[in-house]
Design a protein around this motif. Structure first.
Motif, PDB file in Angstrom:
ATOM      1  N   UNK A 362       0.980  -1.145  -0.052  1.00  0.00           N
ATOM      2  CA  UNK A 362       0.140  -0.140   0.067  1.00  0.00           C
ATOM      3  C   UNK A 362       0.902   1.315  -0.023  1.00  0.00           C
ATOM      4  N   UNK A 363       2.139   1.001   0.619  1.00  0.00           N
ATOM      5  CA  UNK A 363       2.752   2.484   1.145  1.00  0.00           C
ATOM      6  C   UNK A 363       3.077   3.312  -0.657  1.00  0.00           C
ATOM      7  N   UNK A 364       3.617   2.453  -1.584  1.00  0.00           N
ATOM      8  CA  UNK A 364       3.733   3.156  -2.852  1.00  0.00           C
ATOM      9  C   UNK A 364       2.451   4.131  -3.281  1.00  0.00           C
ATOM     10  N   UNK A 365       1.408   3.533  -2.983  1.00  0.00           N
ATOM     11  CA  UNK A 365       0.305   4.456  -3.509  1.00  0.00           C
ATOM     12  C   UNK A 365      -0.260   5.321  -2.485  1.00  0.00           C
ATOM     13  N   UNK A 366      -0.014   5.039  -1.013  1.00  0.00           N
ATOM     14  CA  UNK A 366      -0.233   6.154  -0.137  1.00  0.00           C
ATOM     15  C   UNK A 366       0.505   7.334  -0.393  1.00  0.00           C
ATOM     16  N   UNK A 367       1.796   7.169  -0.724  1.00  0.00           N
ATOM     17  CA  UNK A 367       2.647   8.132  -0.876  1.00  0.00           C
ATOM     18  C   UNK A 367       2.322   8.852  -1.913  1.00  0.00           C
ATOM     19  N   UNK A 368       1.902   7.988  -3.103  1.00  0.00           N
ATOM     20  CA  UNK A 368       1.599   8.991  -4.649  1.00  0.00           C
ATOM     21  C   UNK A 368       0.480   9.698  -4.266  1.00  0.00           C
ATOM     22  N   UNK A 369      -0.512   9.328  -3.536  1.00  0.00           N
ATOM     23  CA  UNK A 369      -1.845   9.824  -3.497  1.00  0.00           C
ATOM     24  C   UNK A 369      -1.798  10.950  -2.410  1.00  0.00           C
ATOM     25  N   UNK A 456       9.267  13.416  10.786  1.00  0.00           N
ATOM     26  CA  UNK A 456       8.234  14.427  10.443  1.00  0.00           C
ATOM     27  C   UNK A 456       8.122  14.223   8.886  1.00  0.00           C
ATOM     28  N   UNK A 457       9.081  13.937   8.113  1.00  0.00           N
ATOM     29  CA  UNK A 457       8.883  13.778   6.662  1.00  0.00           C
ATOM     30  C   UNK A 457       8.197  12.446   6.272  1.00  0.00           C
ATOM     31  N   UNK A 458       8.567  11.545   6.973  1.00  0.00           N
ATOM     32  CA  UNK A 458       7.729   9.946   6.845  1.00  0.00           C
ATOM     33  C   UNK A 458       6.250  10.403   7.318  1.00  0.00           C
ATOM     34  N   UNK A 459       5.968  10.686   8.289  1.00  0.00           N
ATOM     35  CA  UNK A 459       4.552  10.932   8.654  1.00  0.00           C
ATOM     36  C   UNK A 459       3.702  11.862   7.713  1.00  0.00           C
ATOM     37  N   UNK A 460       4.520  12.848   7.188  1.00  0.00           N
ATOM     38  CA  UNK A 460       3.802  13.880   6.191  1.00  0.00           C
ATOM     39  C   UNK A 460       3.675  13.253   4.937  1.00  0.00           C
TER      40      UNK A 460
END
Length: 637
Positions: A362-369, A456-460
């Motif tokens: 999921x993380x690839x698409x979480x990040x992209x969206x 902070x960057x990862x959470x954002x």
């Protein structure tokens, strides 16, 4: 015709209104044994609730003598609501476990149920030797469930394994199983498999209870019969007590829960067990366009079982899009681009879904969206909520904020069992290791930045609007029973679909059925894709692609339409003009500067920093150094 008979006839005819010939044949088969083979989107729930209502309307059985069982509370609630809408609220519709609990509590005393095996399994896993103590608790708990669903006690576990390999060495797994049972006894609790065993025992130990339960339920309907395991099948046989007033409903082509002990063979072999059974196949699909079903039907010849091809009642739709992307970033941003286009055309975000094989994807698409500011929802637990990232980020939060991120992340993931050079066993452990590796890669993007900034960057980066619904991100398994207007099926590559753990032929067959389930979730828009390279390594498209596209030459590349749309045409034109000018100055073809796909990705992301720009596929360190600042000026202009 007498007045009561006329009233009864009128009621029964109203119940059958709107049913097609296949559904009507199933609904009017009111005496068992009956097998309804219901293909995806063929009106299964409508058919079985009409059949139950028709049983009552024709005086085949009283409403309070019928039982309908299924697998989830959601499905049971839907059955009750539909039956109530048909005027028959007295029918009991429950899950296997809910009905077993009611029976056990009535004839003995209410047991104390363990809500989750993880509560007892977790501490046992942490006591294992070496790196095994970091194994995913879900995998270990799932292995215990695997054994209990096959009625393998700890004493019979090792001899009953056969060719099955547990997620940790057999002797260690046996030890955990034994200790789990002991911990459960000390706590005075039972798990859900114990509950079914207790219900079965009632019929052996309490003849009075067996007689009353069988008298209470004269006929039984079992939904999703392809998902029944040995333990549930044994309880069903106990309820029936040798009678044949049973209606089973399911689709062997959607049997995807082999890890629970389920098998399509029980549905396929129903006619052999009951030679006089009525068998009705539902093949008229009301969900998907002919184009979606044409693709799904291409998998059918290799699926075996009860041969059936779905026929669509929907209007024609767009052709399914199938194609290859250069890498995972291009694939993800192509999906983002297509979601934007479909949304602009009127498809709600909630009517779109991206499906993948395991949670970690999921993380690839979480990040992209998140980067594209498109609302999304994760059905299986988002990246930040999963055990690996959650634990590591908590550890990092306790460090000196100025600690360099890369070293801190490596130390943290190692402390929780990161093993980059081994091939993990178990789907949850594969997902956990992938999540930990992802954190390492994120830290490597800027290794000297402070750890506090990294957190902070990862959470954002993976944050979503929790108040929004948006595009659904889900595993195939969690998507079963659902449907969307548009469905994206990325990562159709070997070791992903079929999955790396699918080594036996039966496992590969189930993976094929899983893909079939994914395809048939789509009503109108369907996108399938794979990558030429993934994580810097060459990827190989799934063998299932050749079944879907038999005329596609081996090794051929198919250009997808997924990334053909430009999210910001004005910016795209400015970027192309800039690229043309730079190419002329340096005397090289334009594509040497950046491919069009990279320019489209820049339009999607609209980066504001070199760091954001550098994360776009096709922009390596050299290009970022030479032209990064110029690109940001064009984007900002």
């Amino acid at each position: 015709m007498s007045a009561p008979a006329a009233i009864l006839w009128g009621m029964s005819e109203r119940i059958l209104e709107g049913l097609n010939a296949q559904q009507r044949a199933a609904a009017t088969a009111v005496r068992g044994p009956v097998c309804i083979v219901a293909g995806a989107g063929t009106g299964k729930t409508t058919t079985i609730t009409r059949r139950i209502a028709y049983q009552i309307a024709t005086d085949a059985f009283p409403a309070d003598r019928l039982l309908a069982v299924t697998f989830t509370d959601r499905a049971a609630n839907e059955l009750r609501e539909r039956l109530s809408g048909l005027g028959v609220p007295a029918v009991r519709a429950r899950t296997f476990h809910a009905e077993a609990l009611a029976q056990v509590a009535h004839f003995t005393e209410a047991p104390k149920l363990l809500p989750s095996k993880a509560r007892l399994v977790g501490p046992l896993v942490r006591k294992l030797p070496g790196q095994y103590r970091f194994r995913a608790t879900k995998d270990i708990a799932g292995e215990i469930e695997w054994a209990k669903n096959r009625r393998l006690s700890p004493q019979r576990y090792l001899t009953g394994l056969g060719g099955h390999e547990p997620p940790i060495p057999r002797d260690l797994m046996h030890r955990v199983y034994v200790n789990y049972e002991a911990a459960k006894r000390r706590a005075g609790m039972i798990d859900f498999e114990d509950l079914l065993e207790m219900a079965i025992a009632l019929f052996d130990e309490r003849p009075d209870a067996a007689e009353r339960i069988r008298d209470r339920y004269r006929a039984i309907t079992v939904d999703e019969f392809q998902d029944v395991n040995l333990l549930q099948a044994t309880l069903l046989d106990a309820w029936l007590g040798g009678r044949d007033e049973v209606c089973v409903v399911g689709d062997d082509h959607q049997s995807i829960y082999g890890f629970t002990g389920a098998s399509p063979e029980r549905l396929i072999g129903f006619k052999e067990r009951y030679p006089h059974a009525t068998v009705v196949a539902l093949t008229t699909n009301y969900r998907s366009t002919p184009q979606v079903l044409e693709l799904a039907n291409r998998l059918v010849p290799r699926m075996g079982g009860i041969r059936k091809e779905l026929r669509s009642q929907a209007d024609d739709g767009p052709v399914a899009v199938i194609g290859e992307h250069p890498d995972e970033r291009a694939e993800a941003w192509a999906i983002v681009s297509d979601v934007r286009r479909l949304h602009a055309e009127g498809v709600p975000l909630e009517q779109m879904a991206v499906l993948y094989r395991i949670n970690a994807r999921s993380e690839e698409y979480e990040e992209a969206f998140a980067k594209a500011r498109i609302a999304f929802q994760v059905r299986d637990g988002s990246f930040l909520e999963r055990p690996g990232p959650r634990t590591v980020l908590t550890r990092l939060g306790r460090l000196d904020p100025a600690t360099p991120a890369a070293a801190a992340v490596r130390e943290a993931v190692t402390a929780v069992g990161w093993e980059p050079d081994t091939e993990p066993e178990g789907a949850e452990e594969i997902a956990r290791q992938a999540d930990l590796t992802r954190l390492v890669h994120l830290s490597d993007e800027a290794p000297d930045r402070p750890v506090a900034e990294f957190v902070r960057d990862v959470r954002a980066r993976f944050a979503s609007d929790r108040g929004a619904r948006g595009v659904t991100l889900s595993t195939y398994h969690r998507a079963k029973g659902l449907e969307w207007e548009a469905v994206f099926l990325p990562r159709l590559e070997e070791r992903e679909m079929p999955f790396a753990l699918a080594k036996a032929d039966a496992d590969v067959d189930e993976e094929r059925r899983l893909l079939y389930v994914g395809i048939t979730r789509a009503r109108r828009h369907l996108r399938l894709s794979w990558c030429a390279t993934r994580e810097g390594k060459r990827a190989r498209r799934s063998r299932f692609i050749e079944e879907l596209m038999p005329d596609l030459p081996r090794g051929a590349q198919v250009k997808p339409r997924l990334d053909s749309h430009v999210s910001d045409p004005d910016l795209f034109s400015r970027l192309r003009a800039w690229r043309k000018e730079v190419a002329e100055q340096e005397g090289v073809p334009a594509y040497v500067i950046f491919h069009d796909a990279t320019l489209r990705a820049i339009c999607d992301v609209q980066p504001g920093t070199l760091g954001e720009l550098g994360r776009i596929s096709g922009i390596g360190p050299t290009k970022l150094s030479r032209w990064g600042s110029q690109v940001l000026e064009v984007v900002g202009g």
